[in-house]
Design a protein around this motif. Structure first.
Motif, PDB file in Angstrom:
ATOM      1  N   GLY A   1     -10.213   4.254  -1.194  1.00 46.88           N
ATOM      2  CA  GLY A   1     -11.177   4.829  -0.253  1.00 46.88           C
ATOM      3  C   GLY A   1     -12.235   5.652  -0.954  1.00 46.88           C
TER       4      GLY A   1
ATOM      5  N   PRO B   1       0.812  -1.198   0.000  1.00 45.90           N
ATOM      6  CA  PRO B   1       0.000   0.000   0.000  1.00 45.90           C
ATOM      7  C   PRO B   1       0.858   1.267   0.000  1.00 45.90           C
ATOM      8  CG  PRO B   1       0.126  -0.817   2.221  1.00 45.90           C
ATOM      9  CD  PRO B   1       0.915  -1.774   1.343  1.00 45.90           C
TER      10      PRO B   1
ATOM     11  N   ALA C   1      -9.234  -2.955   2.787  1.00 46.47           N
ATOM     12  CA  ALA C   1      -9.665  -2.837   1.386  1.00 46.47           C
ATOM     13  C   ALA C   1     -10.202  -4.165   0.852  1.00 46.47           C
ATOM     14  CB  ALA C   1      -8.506  -2.335   0.524  1.00 46.47           C
TER      15      ALA C   1
ATOM     16  N   GLY D   1      -4.213  -1.501   5.749  1.00 41.58           N
ATOM     17  CA  GLY D   1      -4.924  -0.958   4.589  1.00 41.58           C
ATOM     18  C   GLY D   1      -5.369  -2.036   3.615  1.00 41.58           C
TER      19      GLY D   1
ATOM     20  N   LEU E   1      -4.335   3.956  -1.340  1.00 43.56           N
ATOM     21  CA  LEU E   1      -5.380   3.911  -0.308  1.00 43.56           C
ATOM     22  C   LEU E   1      -6.393   5.018  -0.528  1.00 43.56           C
ATOM     23  CD1 LEU E   1      -3.338   3.078   2.920  1.00 43.56           C
ATOM     24  CD2 LEU E   1      -4.741   1.542   1.536  1.00 43.56           C
TER      25      LEU E   1
ATOM     26  N   LEU F   1     -10.341   4.371   4.848  1.00 44.66           N
ATOM     27  CA  LEU F   1      -9.148   4.295   3.995  1.00 44.66           C
ATOM     28  C   LEU F   1      -8.651   5.681   3.608  1.00 44.66           C
ATOM     29  CD1 LEU F   1     -10.066   1.259   1.721  1.00 44.66           C
ATOM     30  CD2 LEU F   1      -8.277   1.339   3.478  1.00 44.66           C
TER      31      LEU F   1
ATOM     32  N   SER G   1      -0.289   4.630   6.582  1.00 43.42           N
ATOM     33  CA  SER G   1      -0.585   4.664   5.148  1.00 43.42           C
ATOM     34  C   SER G   1       0.308   3.706   4.363  1.00 43.42           C
ATOM     35  CB  SER G   1      -0.433   6.082   4.606  1.00 43.42           C
ATOM     36  OG  SER G   1       0.900   6.523   4.725  1.00 43.42           O
TER      37      SER G   1
ATOM     38  N   SER H   1      -4.975   6.901   4.625  1.00 43.62           N
ATOM     39  CA  SER H   1      -4.002   7.341   3.630  1.00 43.62           C
ATOM     40  C   SER H   1      -3.267   8.602   4.060  1.00 43.62           C
ATOM     41  CB  SER H   1      -4.694   7.587   2.286  1.00 43.62           C
ATOM     42  OG  SER H   1      -5.427   8.794   2.297  1.00 43.62           O
TER      43      SER H   1
END
Length: 121
Positions: free
Chosen positions: A13, A4, A78, A74, A9, A58, A68, A62
């Motif tokens: 998001g 990530p 996700a 993350g 992210l 998210l 992040s 980020s």
């Protein structure tokens, strides 16, 4: 760029939040016209809410300098959102075609939980 990262992210998001809003609107209006049961519409709305909430999470994630780029949180949030919300949406829209997705829903939920727990560790 490795995943990530803050940019990926952020994109995920915002995509999840938008998908949740779109699905929620479709669930509130389009599903009734298709003769879908009230219980199924409620499930569709739950999936939409989770997509929006996790999309917002998210986005916030980020912006965090450490989390992040966290290798697990993350991606787990996700992937869990995709599996959880996506499987519910698919099951409501066509239960016969997507019946194999029934066991995927709780796996998505567990992934989301694991992602959030990993932030606390």
């Amino acid at each position: 760029m490795a995943f990530p990262n803050p940019s990926s992210l952020w994109r995920l998001g915002s995509s999840y939040a938008a998908a949740g809003i779109l699905a929620g609107a479709f669930g509130a209006h389009g599903l009734k016209a298709r003769g879908v049961s009230a219980d199924s519409i409620a499930s569709f709305q739950t999936a939409s809410h989770y997509a929006v909430f996790n999309g917002l999470a998210l986005l916030v994630l980020s912006l965090h300098p450490r989390f992040s780029v966290h290798r697990f949180s993350g991606p787990a949030i996700a992937a869990g959102t995709f599996l959880f919300s996506g499987s519910i949406w698919a099951l409501v829209l066509d239960r016969e075609r997507f019946k194999f997705m029934g066991p995927i829903t709780p796996m998505g939920g567990m992934l989301m939980i694991a992602g959030y727990v990993s932030l606390a560790l």
